[in-house]
Design a protein around this motif. Structure first.
Motif, short mmCIF file in Angstrom:
data_model
loop_
_atom_site.label_atom_id
_atom_site.label_comp_id
_atom_site.label_asym_id
_atom_site.label_seq_id
_atom_site.Cartn_x
_atom_site.Cartn_y
_atom_site.Cartn_z
N ASP A 80 10.47 -23.46 38.56
CA ASP A 80 9.20 -23.49 37.82
C ASP A 80 8.10 -22.88 38.69
N PHE A 81 8.04 -21.55 38.69
CA PHE A 81 7.05 -20.87 39.52
C PHE A 81 5.63 -21.12 39.03
N THR A 114 0.53 -11.87 35.77
CA THR A 114 -0.22 -10.84 36.50
C THR A 114 -1.68 -11.23 36.67
N TYR A 115 -2.26 -11.86 35.66
CA TYR A 115 -3.68 -12.20 35.73
C TYR A 115 -3.95 -13.15 36.90
N TYR A 116 -3.18 -14.22 37.01
CA TYR A 116 -3.43 -15.16 38.10
C TYR A 116 -2.96 -14.62 39.46
N VAL A 130 0.40 -23.26 40.83
CA VAL A 130 -0.69 -24.21 40.60
C VAL A 130 -0.81 -25.17 41.78
N VAL A 131 0.33 -25.59 42.33
CA VAL A 131 0.33 -26.48 43.51
C VAL A 131 -0.40 -25.81 44.67
N ALA A 181 -5.14 -24.84 48.22
CA ALA A 181 -6.25 -23.99 48.63
C ALA A 181 -7.59 -24.67 48.37
N LEU A 182 -7.71 -25.33 47.21
CA LEU A 182 -8.96 -26.03 46.87
C LEU A 182 -9.23 -27.17 47.85
#
Length: 576
Positions: free
Chosen positions: A138-139, A179-181, A144-145, A150-151
């Protein structure tokens, strides 16, 4: 609507299938989780009807999906208890994707609770749990992880670590074909590079993100990458280059309305506007933008007061210069106090985290000591057991010598006893075999009985329907349906006779449809006629309505009862 009808049929199937079907239903929830978490929550609520029938594994997966959907709906977690339970379960029984989800959700709980070190720990465990070599990895969740990692680094001013996390964010977003993210991850690196004063890499990152946006046709996103670079160029005095970027940003980003107001949350750009006009000696315009920023209280208004201080210094207005110099200093002091408070909070959080880590280490040391104590106790127990065994063997040899002196008659009786035991064992074996044969016969007979019972029930329903269709009241209504509606409209008594006949022959239909308060009297009468195969023309005459009116009523009834706006499928739905 089509999705909900399919899901409704799936719930109906679950009511009469084994537990394996629940996992199929959960897979359906998982399929809509990322795109529509609200729908996923509604489906999970529907599935909870069968909670008592869920195996434990299905319950844990249901809870994992529910927390995931709540998280995607921006629910703020106040407790970590359920998340810790899920981590403990899926670490032992889950797939790599499920372990990653469980650890990620525990990290989100700690993040919402303000426990940054613990949040970072479980986010990193989530990333480590993923099997990036697996075909079904589940890429999406994995990138998201890394976004959360990073946050967390950004909030602790760990900018180099933040950049590394964002690079992995982009890498795994590309693995997920998003591609967007992938490009967003590159764009997000601008801010930490800016905070590190690494202007070269900041500009390279900005240009790379912009080029990728343009290559993929995202012109607005390509224009929106400019604000950090604009501020940097203005601070460096490169007003012409900054102005060129400002023109593209304001004209192509789609973030400005017809009055030139920027989208909410991006008001700090007015500071860049003010700095530009100040740099090109357009003092009035500079003041306009600084005062426009004033109402948003961005950065404690420090940038506003500093800008207005420069404006009035250019005008040589000493009173205003002194006023805004003081306000600028107060705002800066406020920011520094907040930074110090935040640093203390982070330090306190790290202290609590380190204290907890020391407590864990102490417990691990105590656990090791306890294991050694247990091992020592086991060894001593084994020594004692060996001693007892040795004594027993000596005692046994002594008894054997005594047994050798027992008379021959004893051995004969013993042989008779063993023979009797063997005979008993053979008898038990025959009995078990006979029991199995009888059990098989019972199973076969039961299947045959069930078959004939089902056949009998089907014949019974057919006969009842046949009796109903040949009843006097049904024949009478068929006859009326072919005459003059003004003279032959059914009376209330005749409708009552029809309802009583249906109640006698089709009690299930009567209970589920005719006793439902959802329908009007007219709609219930129409359902009775449809169930008895009356033609549309007959129904129209019996109701003294046009065929199109009857079609509209059927469509409304079908929608109320079965969620379908089609009139033609009502008869089949009523029979089912």
């Amino acid at each position: 609507m089509k999705k909900w009808i399919c899901f409704g049929w799936l719930l109906l199937m679950l009511a009469c299938t084994d537990g394996s079907q629940y996992d199929t239903a959960l897979e359906g929830v998982r399929a809509v989780l990322n795109d529509n978490p609200s729908m996923a929550l509604e489906k999970l609520d529907s599935l909870k009807t069968y909670w008592n029938e869920f195996p434990n594994d299905t319950r844990m997966r249901w809870q994992l999906l529910q927390l995931s959907a709540q998280n995607k709906c921006d629910t703020i977690f106040r407790s970590d208890s359920l998340q810790r339970e899920l981590v403990a379960y899926f670490d032992r029984h889950g797939t790599p994707n499920e372990r990653m989800h469980a650890n990620y959700l525990l990290g989100r709980a700690y993040s919402d609770m303000g426990e940054a070190p613990l949040a970072l720990k479980w986010f990193q465990k989530a990333a480590e749990s993923a099997d990036t070599t697996a075909v079904d990895c589940d890429f999406h969740t994995l990138f998201v992880v890394y976004g959360q990692i990073a946050l967390t680094f950004d909030r602790q001013n760990l900018y180099r670590e933040e950049i590394e996390a964002l690079k992995k964010f982009s890498h795994f977003a590309l693995k997920d074909s998003d591609t967007y993210y992938y490009i967003r991850g590159i764009e997000f690196q601008e801010n930490p590079y800016y905070c590190l004063d690494d202007t070269l890499n900041m500009m390279r990152t900005m240009e790379k993100a912009r080029q990728l946006y343009l290559e993929n046709g995202w012109k607005e996103s390509a224009a929106a990458v400019y604000p950090p670079a604009i501020l940097l160029l203005l601070q460096d005095g490169q007003y012409q280059r900054a102005y060129a970027m400002m023109q593209i940003f304001e004209g192509e980003s789609g973030l400005f309305d017809a009055d030139g107001n920027i989208a909410p949350g991006r008001e700090h750009y007015y500071n860049s506007r003010g700095l530009y006009h100040l740099g090109v000696h357009q003092v009035d315009s500079a003041e306009y933008y600084f005062r426009k920023l004033l109402k948003f209280n961005v950065n404690r208004n420090y940038d506003v007061y500093d800008g207005l201080h420069a404006v009035y210094r250019a005008r040589r207005d000493i009173d205003s210069v002194m006023k805004y110099a003081a306000l600028s200093e107060q705002a800066l002091d406020s920011i520094q106090k907040d930074d110090q408070s935040e640093a203390v909070a982070i330090a306190h959080s790290m202290y609590n985290y380190n204290r907890m880590e020391r407590m864990v280490e102490q417990k691990e040391i105590e656990a090791v000591r306890m294991r050694w104590r247990i091992i020592l106790a086991v060894v001593m127990g084994l020594v004692a057991l060996l001693f007892v065994i040795q004594r027993y063997r000596r005692y046994k040899k002594k008894k054997e010598r005594e047994l050798e002196e027992i008379s021959k008659e004893f051995f004969e009786k013993k042989e008779h006893l063993e023979q009797a035991k063997r005979n008993l064992a053979l008898l038990e074996e025959d009995k078990n075999r006979l029991a199995e044969e009888m059990h098989d016969e019972i199973v076969q007979l039961q299947e045959e009985v069930d078959h004939y019972k089902q056949k009998y029930e089907c014949d019974s329903i057919y006969k009842r329907e046949l009796l109903l269709e040949n009843s006097p009241i049904v024949k009478k209504l068929h006859k009326k349906g072919m005459g003059n509606p003004k003279e032959n409209l059914p009376t209330d008594d005749e409708w009552m006779q029809l309802a009583e006949a249906i109640h006698e022959q089709l009690p299930e239909f009567y209970a589920s449809i005719l006793q439902d308060d959802l329908l009007t009297y007219e709609e219930k009468r129409l359902c009775m006629l449809c169930r008895l195969n009356f033609y549309n023309g007959e129904i129209a005459l019996l109701f003294d309505k046009s065929p199109q009116s009857i079609t509209n009523i059927k469509s409304a009834v079908n929608y109320k009862l079965f969620g379908s706006k089609s009139a033609s499928s009502l008869n089949d739905n009523l029979k089912k």
